[in-house]
Write a protein that holds these residues in place. Structure first.
Motif, mmCIF file in Angstrom:
data_model
loop_
_atom_site.group_PDB
_atom_site.id
_atom_site.type_symbol
_atom_site.label_atom_id
_atom_site.label_comp_id
_atom_site.label_asym_id
_atom_site.label_seq_id
_atom_site.Cartn_x
_atom_site.Cartn_y
_atom_site.Cartn_z
ATOM 1 N N THR A 139 2.338 1.468 -10.364
ATOM 2 C CA THR A 139 1.340 1.977 -9.426
ATOM 3 C C THR A 139 -0.009 1.315 -9.681
ATOM 4 O O THR A 139 -0.362 0.993 -10.824
ATOM 5 C CB THR A 139 1.196 3.499 -9.575
ATOM 6 O OG1 THR A 139 0.889 3.807 -10.940
ATOM 7 C CG2 THR A 139 2.466 4.206 -9.161
ATOM 8 N N VAL A 140 -0.764 1.110 -8.609
ATOM 9 C CA VAL A 140 -2.113 0.548 -8.678
ATOM 10 C C VAL A 140 -3.085 1.680 -8.374
ATOM 11 O O VAL A 140 -3.066 2.252 -7.276
ATOM 12 C CB VAL A 140 -2.295 -0.607 -7.676
ATOM 13 C CG1 VAL A 140 -3.704 -1.162 -7.760
ATOM 14 C CG2 VAL A 140 -1.270 -1.709 -7.949
ATOM 15 N N LEU A 141 -3.959 2.017 -9.357
ATOM 16 C CA LEU A 141 -4.898 3.118 -9.212
ATOM 17 C C LEU A 141 -6.289 2.603 -8.862
ATOM 18 O O LEU A 141 -6.599 1.411 -9.045
ATOM 19 C CB LEU A 141 -4.958 3.932 -10.512
ATOM 20 C CG LEU A 141 -3.609 4.467 -11.037
ATOM 21 C CD1 LEU A 141 -3.808 5.180 -12.365
ATOM 22 C CD2 LEU A 141 -2.960 5.387 -10.022
ATOM 23 N N SER B 183 5.849 4.198 -13.064
ATOM 24 C CA SER B 183 6.506 2.900 -13.201
ATOM 25 C C SER B 183 8.012 3.094 -13.199
ATOM 26 O O SER B 183 8.521 4.188 -13.423
ATOM 27 C CB SER B 183 6.063 2.195 -14.490
ATOM 28 O OG SER B 183 6.430 2.965 -15.621
ATOM 29 N N ALA B 184 8.703 1.997 -12.945
ATOM 30 C CA ALA B 184 10.167 2.020 -12.931
ATOM 31 C C ALA B 184 10.673 0.596 -13.103
ATOM 32 O O ALA B 184 9.952 -0.380 -12.838
ATOM 33 C CB ALA B 184 10.702 2.636 -11.643
ATOM 34 N N GLU B 185 11.904 0.469 -13.560
ATOM 35 C CA GLU B 185 12.517 -0.843 -13.778
ATOM 36 C C GLU B 185 13.946 -0.820 -13.249
ATOM 37 O O GLU B 185 14.671 0.160 -13.423
ATOM 38 C CB GLU B 185 12.504 -1.198 -15.259
ATOM 39 C CG GLU B 185 13.128 -2.551 -15.570
ATOM 40 C CD GLU B 185 13.036 -2.914 -17.043
ATOM 41 O OE1 GLU B 185 13.763 -3.829 -17.471
ATOM 42 O OE2 GLU B 185 12.234 -2.265 -17.759
ATOM 43 N N PHE B 186 14.327 -1.918 -12.576
ATOM 44 C CA PHE B 186 15.669 -2.025 -12.006
ATOM 45 C C PHE B 186 16.239 -3.403 -12.339
ATOM 46 O O PHE B 186 15.508 -4.393 -12.447
ATOM 47 C CB PHE B 186 15.636 -1.848 -10.478
ATOM 48 C CG PHE B 186 15.123 -0.511 -10.025
ATOM 49 C CD1 PHE B 186 15.989 0.549 -9.855
ATOM 50 C CD2 PHE B 186 13.770 -0.322 -9.781
ATOM 51 C CE1 PHE B 186 15.518 1.782 -9.445
ATOM 52 C CE2 PHE B 186 13.287 0.903 -9.369
ATOM 53 C CZ PHE B 186 14.168 1.959 -9.201
ATOM 54 N N ARG B 187 17.551 -3.444 -12.464
ATOM 55 C CA ARG B 187 18.276 -4.705 -12.641
ATOM 56 C C ARG B 187 19.312 -4.768 -11.528
ATOM 57 O O ARG B 187 20.212 -3.933 -11.456
ATOM 58 C CB ARG B 187 18.941 -4.753 -14.010
ATOM 59 C CG ARG B 187 19.708 -6.033 -14.281
ATOM 60 C CD ARG B 187 20.168 -6.051 -15.721
ATOM 61 N NE ARG B 187 20.997 -7.206 -16.009
ATOM 62 C CZ ARG B 187 21.444 -7.518 -17.211
ATOM 63 N NH1 ARG B 187 21.132 -6.770 -18.245
ATOM 64 N NH2 ARG B 187 22.207 -8.583 -17.390
ATOM 65 N N ILE B 188 19.169 -5.768 -10.641
ATOM 66 C CA ILE B 188 19.944 -5.811 -9.399
ATOM 67 C C ILE B 188 20.582 -7.183 -9.256
ATOM 68 O O ILE B 188 19.952 -8.214 -9.530
ATOM 69 C CB ILE B 188 19.047 -5.510 -8.180
ATOM 70 C CG1 ILE B 188 18.342 -4.159 -8.362
ATOM 71 C CG2 ILE B 188 19.847 -5.515 -6.892
ATOM 72 C CD1 ILE B 188 17.288 -3.889 -7.321
ATOM 73 N N ASP C 102 0.841 -1.194 0.000
ATOM 74 C CA ASP C 102 0.000 0.000 0.000
ATOM 75 C C ASP C 102 0.884 1.254 0.000
ATOM 76 O O ASP C 102 2.112 1.178 -0.114
ATOM 77 C CB ASP C 102 -0.955 -0.011 1.195
ATOM 78 C CG ASP C 102 -0.218 -0.073 2.524
ATOM 79 O OD1 ASP C 102 0.995 0.222 2.548
ATOM 80 O OD2 ASP C 102 -0.851 -0.426 3.539
ATOM 81 N N ASN C 103 0.253 2.416 0.164
ATOM 82 C CA ASN C 103 1.008 3.679 0.104
ATOM 83 C C ASN C 103 1.937 3.865 1.291
ATOM 84 O O ASN C 103 2.834 4.712 1.251
ATOM 85 C CB ASN C 103 0.032 4.857 0.028
ATOM 86 C CG ASN C 103 -0.718 4.885 -1.288
ATOM 87 O OD1 ASN C 103 -0.284 4.278 -2.260
ATOM 88 N ND2 ASN C 103 -1.845 5.556 -1.324
ATOM 89 N N ASN C 104 1.706 3.101 2.373
ATOM 90 C CA ASN C 104 2.561 3.184 3.560
ATOM 91 C C ASN C 104 3.653 2.122 3.554
ATOM 92 O O ASN C 104 4.258 1.859 4.602
ATOM 93 C CB ASN C 104 1.714 3.067 4.823
ATOM 94 C CG ASN C 104 0.729 4.211 4.969
ATOM 95 O OD1 ASN C 104 1.052 5.348 4.645
ATOM 96 N ND2 ASN C 104 -0.476 3.913 5.431
ATOM 97 N N LYS D 93 -3.694 3.551 -5.001
ATOM 98 C CA LYS D 93 -4.087 2.638 -3.924
ATOM 99 C C LYS D 93 -2.928 1.788 -3.427
ATOM 100 O O LYS D 93 -2.978 1.237 -2.331
ATOM 101 C CB LYS D 93 -5.222 1.718 -4.393
ATOM 102 C CG LYS D 93 -6.418 2.445 -4.961
ATOM 103 C CD LYS D 93 -7.064 3.339 -3.918
ATOM 104 C CE LYS D 93 -7.729 2.523 -2.822
ATOM 105 N NZ LYS D 93 -8.427 3.380 -1.846
ATOM 106 N N GLY D 94 -1.890 1.654 -4.236
ATOM 107 C CA GLY D 94 -0.752 0.831 -3.839
ATOM 108 C C GLY D 94 0.263 0.735 -4.963
ATOM 109 O O GLY D 94 0.168 1.421 -5.992
ATOM 110 N N ILE D 95 1.240 -0.149 -4.770
ATOM 111 C CA ILE D 95 2.311 -0.351 -5.752
ATOM 112 C C ILE D 95 2.517 -1.846 -5.950
ATOM 113 O O ILE D 95 2.623 -2.602 -4.968
ATOM 114 C CB ILE D 95 3.626 0.306 -5.287
ATOM 115 C CG1 ILE D 95 3.425 1.804 -5.051
ATOM 116 C CG2 ILE D 95 4.736 0.071 -6.301
ATOM 117 C CD1 ILE D 95 4.629 2.480 -4.424
ATOM 118 N N ALA D 96 2.544 -2.278 -7.205
ATOM 119 C CA ALA D 96 2.801 -3.682 -7.535
ATOM 120 C C ALA D 96 4.280 -3.846 -7.880
ATOM 121 O O ALA D 96 4.826 -3.115 -8.713
ATOM 122 C CB ALA D 96 1.932 -4.126 -8.708
#
Length: 648
Positions: free
Chosen positions: A368-370, A347-352, A293-295, A378-381
Motif C-alpha cells: 500500500t502507498v500511504l 502487503s501481500a506476496e504471490f507466486r504465479i 489508485d484505490n479505484n 493513496k494507492g497500491i504498488a
C-alpha cells in the motif's frame, strides 16, 4: 417522427438544465398548484354535468310517463290519427323533446317525430323497426332511461311501455335534449380554466427565460471556469459585463486564474524534471512496477511490467488494471487488491505461473502507498519479479541431487552388503567365493568412481570455469582416443574404423575436453554395439558455401551399428542420468556421459546432433571452427556470445 421527438426531448432537457435549482423548484411548485386548481375546476365541471344528467333523467322519465298515459288509450283504440295530432302538438310545444317514436309489440315503428312513415313513402316501402336496449324489460310497467353522447351534447333516451288493461301494446321512445344553460355554463368554465392554466405557464416560461439570461448564464459560465481550473487549464477567463456581487465574483475568479497561471509557469520546469527523474528510475528497474489508485486505475507502469504482462500494444494507463491482467494473475490478486484498498491489509506476496504471453513464473509483491501523514491509502504498488530462471535452477538442483543420491545408493549398498558378508561369514566361504565378492566390490567401486568423476566433470563445465582454446590437431586427439579403446573393442569383437581426411586443418578447441568428448561417444558406441559390429569416427572439412569468406568448419562423426535409440528417447538422450539401458536393461552407466558431451560442445560454440534408428545404429556429429594461424589463443568464458581474445 422518432428523430423529431428525440430532438424535441433533447432541446427540452438542455433548456431545463439552464435553470437554477431555485427556478426549478418554483416551476415545480407552479405546476403542482396549477394542476391542483385545474383538477378542482374540472371536478366542479364534472359535478355540474352529473347533476344536469340526473335532472334530464328525471325530466325525461316524468315527461314520458305523462305522454304515455295520454296516448295509450288512443293506441288501444287504434286511433293513430289522434295519436299523431297529439304528439305533434306536444313536440311543437316544447324544445326539450328531440324525437318521439311509437312501435308496436313486435318493435315495428308505426309513427315517429320528426319523421313519419306516410310522409316518406315511395315506390319502395321501407320498414323501420326500433332497436331496443338488451336490458329493456319488455312488457314491464316501469320506464327505462339511458343516455348517449352526440355532437350537440348528451341525449337522454326514455323507453315507456304502452299498457292498457294489463295488455302490452308496444313502446314509446322519447329523446330529451340536454339542458342548454348547463351545457353553456360547463363549456365556459372549462374554457376559462384552460386559459388560466396556459396563462400561468406562459408567465412561468417567460420568467424562466429571463432568469436564465440574467442569472443562470453567468453562474454556468463561472461553473465551467471552475471546472477548467480544476483540470489544470489556468488560462481560463470569464468575460461578462456584469456589475454588483456577480461582477465582483467574476473579477475575483479571473484574478485567481491569473495567479495560478503564473505559479504554474514558475514550477512547471521543476515538476517536469522531478517527473522525468521518477519515470527514468521506474523504467530502469529490473523488476516490473505498476502503480494503481484505490479505484484500481493504472497510474504508472514501467516497460518491464509491460513486457511480462504483454501490454506493449495496449494503453493501460488510466484504465482498470483488473481488465488487463492475465487471467491467472487476476484470479489470484483481485480479492487482496480490494482488501488493501479498504485498508484491511498492508502487503501481500504471490507466486504465479503464467502461460501467456509466454510461459514464466512470477512473484508479485503488493504494497500500500500511504499519504505523507501515513493516515490514508493513496494507492497500491505492484512489484512483478520474473523468477522463471530461479525456479528452473531450483528444480534442476533438486532433480540433480535426487538423481545423484539415487545413483550413489546402489553401488554403496552393494559394497556394504558384500563387505559385511565377508566380515561375518568370511571363514565359511571358499577362496573362489571370496574372490567373487571382492571382484564385485571392486566393480562397484569403479562404478562409484566413474559416477563421482562424471559428476565432477559436469560440475566443472557448469560452474563457470574458463577454458583456454587453441588450435587442436584432431588426428592426434582421435588417435589417442582409439588407442585407449582398442583393447576394449578387441575383447568385444567390434571393429574400430578411423577415417580422418588428410591435411585436416587445426580447429578451435580445448584438447583435453575434445578427447573427453571422443572418449564418451566411442565408449557409448562400444557399449551398445554387439560382437561383429563396427564403430567408426570420421573427420573432414565441409565444402565451402557460395560467397563464403571464412574457412568451412570441420565435421566430426561417430557412428556405430549398435542397438540404436528409439525416437521417443532421442529428445531426452542428453539429459542428466538418462540411460538407454533403463529401457533395454542391458548395460550399466552413469547417464552423464552425453550430458557432458553436450556441455563441452556448447563451450565450443557448436551443437551436437543425433541420427539413430533402432536395430541399425546411431550417429553423433558436430562441427568445429577452423583455427586461424595468425590468431591469438582464445579464452572462452561461459554464457558469452563471442570468444574474447586475450594474450596467453
Amino acid at each position: 417522427m422518432l428523430a423529431l421527438l428525440k430532438t424535441i426531448r433533447d432541446a427540452i432537457a438542455s433548456w431545463w438544465s439552464e435553470f437554477t435549482l431555485q427556478t426549478k423548484l418554483l416551476a415545480v411548485a407552479t405546476m403542482v398548484v396549477s394542476l391542483v386548481m385545474s383538477g378542482l375546476t374540472f371536478w366542479a365541471v364534472n359535478t355540474i354535468q352529473q347533476d344536469a344528467r340526473i335532472n334530464d333523467t328525471r325530466f325525461g322519465r316524468d315527461l314520458g310517463l305523462l305522454l304515455a298515459a295520454n296516448v295509450a288509450p288512443l293506441v288501444a283504440d287504434n286511433n293513430l290519427t289522434e295519436v299523431a295530432q297529439f304528439s305533434q302538438r306536444f313536440y311543437s310545444s316544447t324544445s326539450s323533446v328531440r324525437y318521439m317514436l311509437y312501435a308496436d309489440e313486435t318493435g315495428k315503428i308505426f309513427f315517429g317525430i320528426p319523421f313519419w312513415e306516410p310522409e316518406v313513402e315511395n315506390s319502395l316501402t321501407i320498414e323501420r323497426r326500433i332497436q331496443l336496449p338488451e336490458e329493456y324489460p319488455g312488457d314491464g310497467e316501469k320506464p327505462m332511461v339511458r343516455q348517449h353522447t352526440t355532437p350537440s351534447g348528451t341525449v337522454t333516451d326514455v323507453f315507456i311501455p304502452l299498457i292498457v288493461d294489463k295488455k302490452y301494446l308496444g313502446v314509446l321512445a322519447i329523446g330529451i335534449n340536454p339542458n342548454q344553460t348547463a351545457v353553456i355554463s360547463t363549456n365556459f368554465t372549462r374554457d376559462v380554466t384552460i386559459a388560466v392554466f396556459i396563462t400561468i405557464w406562459v408567465m412561468v416560461i417567460l420568467a424562466g427565460v429571463i432568469n436564465a439570461l440574467t442569472i443562470t448564464k453567468p453562474i454556468k459560465e463561472l461553473l465551467v471556469g471552475v471546472k477548467e481550473i480544476a483540470t489544470g487549464n489556468f488560462k481560463q477567463r470569464i468575460d461578462l459585463p456584469l456589475g454588483g456581487e456577480l461582477g465582483e465574483l467574476i473579477l475575483s475568479f479571473n484574478e485567481m486564474a491569473e495567479r495560478l497561471e503564473r505559479y504554474e509557469e514558475q514550477n512547471i520546469e521543476e515538476l517536469t524534471a522531478e517527473k522525468a527523474k521518477l519515470e527514468t528510475l521506474v523504467s530502469t528497474i529490473a523488476d516490473g512496477a505498476v502503480l494503481i489508485d484505490n479505484n484500481m486505475q493504472v497510474i504508472l507502469v514501467n516497460p518491464t511490467a509491460q513486457r511480462i504482462f504483454g501490454w506493449e500494444a495496449a494503453e493501460v494507463v488510466g484504465r482498470n488494471v483488473l481488465h488487463h491482467l492475465p487471467p491467472a494473475v487476476q484470479m489470484e490478486i483481485t480479492r487482496t487488491l480490494y482488501e488493501m484498498a479498504a485498508g484491511e491489509c498492508e502487503s501481500a506476496e504471490f507466486r504465479i505461473f503464467l502461460n501467456q504471453p509466454i510461459q514464466r513464473t512470477i512473484r508479485i509483491l503488493l504494497t500500500t502507498v500511504l499519504n505523507s501523514q501515513r493516515e490514508s491509502i493513496k494507492g497500491i504498488a505492484i512489484t512483478v519479479q520474473d523468477i522463471t530462471r530461479e525456479v528452473e535452477l531450483n528444480e534442476a538442483k533438486s532433480q540433480f541431487i535426487s538423481n545423484v543420491s539415487h545413483e550413489l545408493r546402489t553401488p554403496l549398498f552393494n559394497i556394504k552388503t558384500y563387505i559385511e558378508t565377508l566380515h561375518d561369514y568370511g571363514e565359511d566361504l571358499g577362496v573362489k567365493e571370496r574372490q567373487e565378492f571382492l571382484q564385485t566390490v571392486n566393480h562397484e567401486t569403479d562404478r562409484l568412481t566413474r559416477l563421482v568423476n562424471d559428476v565432477l566433470d559436469l560440475s566443472k563445465l557448469e560452474s563457470g570455469r574458463n577454458y583456454s582454446f587453441d588450435g587442436v590437431d584432431l588426428a592426434q586427439a582421435i588417435e589417442q582416443t582409439l588407442r585407449t579403446y582398442q583393447l576394449n573393442a578387441k575383447d568385444k569383437c567390434v571393429e574400430l574404423i578411423q577415417e580422418v581426411a588428410p591435411d585436416l586443418p587445426l580447429v578451435v578447441g580445448n584438447y583435453d575436453l575434445l578427447v573427453q568428448v571422443f572418449g564418451n561417444l566411442i565408449g557409448n558406441a562400444l557399449k551398445f554395439t554387439k560382437a561383429g559390429g563396427k564403430v567408426a569416427i570420421r573427420a573432414y572439412q565441409l565444402d565451402p558455401k557460395p560467397n563464403q569468406t571464412q574457412s568451412s568448419p570441420v565435421r566430426i562423426e561417430i557412428s556405430d551399428t549398435g542397438i540404436g535409440i528409439a525416437t521417443e528417447d532421442q529428445h531426452s538422450i542428453f539429459e542428466r542420468f538418462f540411460r538407454v539401458e533403463n529401457r533395454v536393461h542391458t548395460l550399466e552407466g552413469t547417464g552423464l556421459g552425453l550430458s557432458i558431451v553436450r556441455n563441452i560442445i556448447d563451450r565450443h560454440r557448436s551443437k551436437v546432433h543425433l541420427v539413430s534408428e533402432v536395430g541399425i545404429g546411431t550417429t553423433f556429429w558436430f562441427d568445429l571452427a577452423v583455427f586461424e594461424e595468425e590468431a591469438l589463443p582464445i579464452v572462452l568464458e561461459p554464457n558469452t556470445e563471442a570468444p574474447k581474445i586475450t594474450t596467453a
